[in-house]
Design a protein around this motif. Structure first.
Motif, mmCIF file in Angstrom:
data_model
loop_
_atom_site.group_PDB
_atom_site.id
_atom_site.type_symbol
_atom_site.label_atom_id
_atom_site.label_comp_id
_atom_site.label_asym_id
_atom_site.label_seq_id
_atom_site.Cartn_x
_atom_site.Cartn_y
_atom_site.Cartn_z
ATOM 1 N N LEU A 99 0.821 -1.202 0.000
ATOM 2 C CA LEU A 99 0.000 0.000 0.000
ATOM 3 C C LEU A 99 0.861 1.261 0.000
ATOM 4 N N GLY A 100 1.940 1.251 0.789
ATOM 5 C CA GLY A 100 2.839 2.398 0.791
ATOM 6 C C GLY A 100 3.425 2.654 -0.582
ATOM 7 N N LEU A 101 3.879 1.599 -1.243
ATOM 8 C CA LEU A 101 4.452 1.745 -2.586
ATOM 9 C C LEU A 101 3.399 2.175 -3.595
ATOM 10 N N ARG A 102 2.166 1.719 -3.416
ATOM 11 C CA ARG A 102 1.093 2.125 -4.319
ATOM 12 C C ARG A 102 0.810 3.623 -4.196
ATOM 13 N N ILE A 103 0.727 4.113 -2.969
ATOM 14 C CA ILE A 103 0.466 5.540 -2.764
ATOM 15 C C ILE A 103 1.610 6.367 -3.327
ATOM 16 N N ALA A 154 3.614 7.610 11.358
ATOM 17 C CA ALA A 154 4.906 7.574 10.659
ATOM 18 C C ALA A 154 4.745 7.037 9.236
ATOM 19 N N PHE A 155 3.914 6.027 9.079
ATOM 20 C CA PHE A 155 3.717 5.408 7.765
ATOM 21 C C PHE A 155 3.143 6.404 6.768
ATOM 22 N N ILE A 156 2.064 7.091 7.155
ATOM 23 C CA ILE A 156 1.411 8.033 6.251
ATOM 24 C C ILE A 156 2.323 9.214 5.947
ATOM 25 N N ASP A 157 2.901 9.807 6.977
ATOM 26 C CA ASP A 157 3.725 11.001 6.752
ATOM 27 C C ASP A 157 4.990 10.666 5.964
ATOM 28 N N GLN A 158 5.582 9.521 6.237
ATOM 29 C CA GLN A 158 6.783 9.139 5.494
ATOM 30 C C GLN A 158 6.461 8.925 4.015
ATOM 31 N N THR A 159 5.365 8.249 3.739
ATOM 32 C CA THR A 159 4.989 7.989 2.351
ATOM 33 C C THR A 159 4.758 9.285 1.587
ATOM 34 N N LEU A 160 3.981 10.194 2.177
ATOM 35 C CA LEU A 160 3.672 11.451 1.506
ATOM 36 C C LEU A 160 4.890 12.370 1.429
ATOM 37 N N ALA A 161 5.743 12.328 2.447
ATOM 38 C CA ALA A 161 6.941 13.168 2.428
ATOM 39 C C ALA A 161 7.884 12.749 1.306
ATOM 40 N N MET A 210 22.459 7.607 -4.670
ATOM 41 C CA MET A 210 21.832 8.879 -4.293
ATOM 42 C C MET A 210 20.895 9.469 -5.343
ATOM 43 N N ASN A 211 20.940 8.974 -6.557
ATOM 44 C CA ASN A 211 19.996 9.443 -7.571
ATOM 45 C C ASN A 211 18.766 8.551 -7.675
ATOM 46 N N HIS A 212 18.629 7.660 -6.707
ATOM 47 C CA HIS A 212 17.447 6.803 -6.627
ATOM 48 C C HIS A 212 16.718 7.107 -5.322
ATOM 49 N N SER A 213 15.435 6.883 -5.308
ATOM 50 C CA SER A 213 14.653 7.184 -4.113
ATOM 51 C C SER A 213 15.027 6.260 -2.958
ATOM 52 N N ALA A 214 15.067 6.843 -1.766
ATOM 53 C CA ALA A 214 15.315 6.065 -0.554
ATOM 54 C C ALA A 214 14.012 5.554 0.058
ATOM 55 N N TYR A 215 12.883 5.823 -0.603
ATOM 56 C CA TYR A 215 11.615 5.454 0.027
ATOM 57 C C TYR A 215 11.491 3.962 0.310
ATOM 58 N N PRO A 216 11.793 3.055 -0.629
ATOM 59 C CA PRO A 216 11.661 1.631 -0.289
ATOM 60 C C PRO A 216 12.504 1.239 0.932
ATOM 61 N N THR A 217 13.709 1.792 1.028
ATOM 62 C CA THR A 217 14.565 1.499 2.181
ATOM 63 C C THR A 217 13.950 2.050 3.458
#
Length: 233
Positions: A99-103, A154-161, A210-217
């Motif tokens: 769900l996080g990755l989908r958003i 944390a989940f919602i804010d991290q995803t949107l941030a 560093m040119n890739h998103s850190a979101y999955p990590t």
């Protein structure tokens, strides 16, 4: 003064526009997303939207109270797109990760819209459904509610941030974005170990990451923390 919003039933009885389409909330939101993609945030105006729909700009106030109300509808549409097709599997961690990755992906598909809306709270149907789903998955683990809300927050804010951060980069002019990406190889990778020993030691790794998103990590780290809290509980 905010203008009266006409009930949906009354809107459907309106005549087609000059382009032969019948206006609806959904059509207006989809057209707004297209204008954001083509012209950026500055290009989303009532006048331009009316022209794209073949309708008098004032007609839009029958559907939305103003551009801010439209912005909230766009935010809710992005969340709705993320939620479509998502189903729980019983594996709370896998469900939240998906769900996080989908958003995140739904927002990045529309970078200009993401920058405009990621910080907003719409209180609309899709957003509420997403919040209910996240809380349902977390509460199914047996975590106490204070911990559930801590992880949810944390989940919602991290995803949107991360969506806002990475969308802002994608929304840059291509030349500026390429220049930013080149800095890691052109500047950081060339720093002397005598003056910057830690950067020099990790430079190849920095260039690679560093040119890739850190979101999955970051998402996995958050879920690791939630899993540890669950074991502790």
């Amino acid at each position: 003064m905010a203008k009266r919003v006409v009930p949906e039933a009354d809107r459907r009885r309106r005549k087609p526009t000059k382009q032969g389409v019948v206006l609806s909330d959904r059509l207006i939101v989809e057209t707004a997303l297209r204008l954001l993609h083509e012209h950026g945030r500055e290009g989303l105006t009532v006048r331009r939207l009316g022209a794209a729909l073949g309708a008098d700009p004032s007609t839009l106030y029958r559907y939305f109270r103003g551009t801010d109300d439209l912005t909230l509808a766009i935010a809710d549409e992005l969340v709705g797109r993320a939620m479509r097709g998502w189903r729980t599997t019983g594996d709370w961690r896998a469900d939240l990760r998906e769900l996080g990755l989908r958003i995140y992906t739904a927002y990045l598909a529309h970078p200009e819209a993401a920058v405009l809306t990621a910080s907003r709270v719409s209180g609309r149907a899709n957003e509420i459904a997403a919040d209910e789903a996240v809380l349902r998955v977390l509460r199914s683990t047996g975590l106490p509610d204070p911990e559930v809300v801590r992880v949810y927050h944390a989940f919602i804010d991290q995803t949107l941030a991360f969506a806002a951060l990475d969308a802002a980069s994608l929304a840059l002019p291509e030349k500026a974005r390429a220049a930013d990406e080149a800095v890691w190889r052109a500047t950081y990778a060339r720093l002397s170990p005598d003056t910057h020993p830690n950067i020099a030691a990790t430079a190849p790794l920095l260039v690679a990451r560093m040119n890739h998103s850190a979101y999955p990590t970051a998402l996995d780290m958050l879920l690791d923390s939630a899993e540890a809290a669950l074991r502790g509980a």
